[in-house]
Design an enzyme around this catalytic site. Sequence first.
Site: not given
Ligand code: PBG
Length: 320
Positions: A128, A193, A203, A215, A231, A246, A272
């Site tokens: 990122c 997050k 991904r 990450r 945060e 998230k 997802s």
């Molecule tokens: C970008 C991002 C991600 C997701 C949303 N923005 C992937 C990640 O951080 O690896 C994941 C969304 C999802 O799984 O629906 N950094």
Amino acid sequence: MSAFPKTRLRRLRRTDRLRGLVRETRLDLDDFVMPLFVGPESLTNPELPAMGRFSVDDVLSEADVLAGLGVRAALLFGIPEEKDEEASGAYDDDGIIQAALRALRGRHPELLLLTDVCLCEYTSHGHCGVIRDGEVANDESLDLIARTAVSHAEAGADAVCPSDMMDGRVGAVREALDDAGFEQIPIVSYAAKYASAFYGPFREAAESAPAFGDRRGYQMDAANVREAARELSLDVAEGADALIVKPALPYLDVIRAARERFDLPIAAYNVSGEYAMVKAAAGRGWMEERAAALESLTAIKRAGADFVVSYWTKELAGWL
Ligand code: PBG
């Protein structure tokens, strides 16, 4: 307090009308945001339909369908033609998201267009931020993230959503937007997050799995909730207008803590993997998708989310 037999909680559960009267949480399409993936070519995903990909032309027709169904907001993700070390596709004026925004803006002035602001879909290594000495370099990445946000605003985004988890990104994005005359563009920050196994299908769809490492050096540890409060406070101090937690379902306690602690709008991202689990189980006949989806989304709202990013948004429009 009189107990049983005077008190019988089943009295208010007897009929649909009674249950409706006392229902504490309701789903309203106004509170849902549909993620959309835009790439050089359209690509259907039969198993996970919401994770297909649209060319710029096709995203226009998809937006027509969504608007027709009453969906109010979309969150755009871009998959560029080419990726490089410096994620140049992210802040290119002619990049995929910028092109999609210009096209959508003209055709759907009333559809809220949010953009995911991150470099991972645009870097050849999938991290990122930019890599320096084998590590994701925080401060250098901030400039590129801020540039990306400004280019989205220029192309017509209604709000930008930084999702990279670099320290200081919300402040950097706010400053860059203000310098460019976009004081009115809100920042909906992915404030808490987590480094999560539930991002797998995303991904794959966004081709953004890291080529090395993971990450965990920038996204949060699943075990922590006090740290989430830190945060969130930092993002508030840096100028975030709304905060995203998230993933959603495995982190309902974090959503609740965010709701109790802050007066800003709190959003949750029903990611997802949460969508894919239900789809997969439903595909095997182990649960009913619609009921499981509605229960999931209701639980996320009950935990305290004001709005929800969900891959079920389009289907939800038909269900409600
Ligand atoms: C970008 C991002 C991600 C997701 C949303 N923005 C992937 C990640 O951080 O690896 C994941 C969304 C999802 O799984 O629906 N950094």
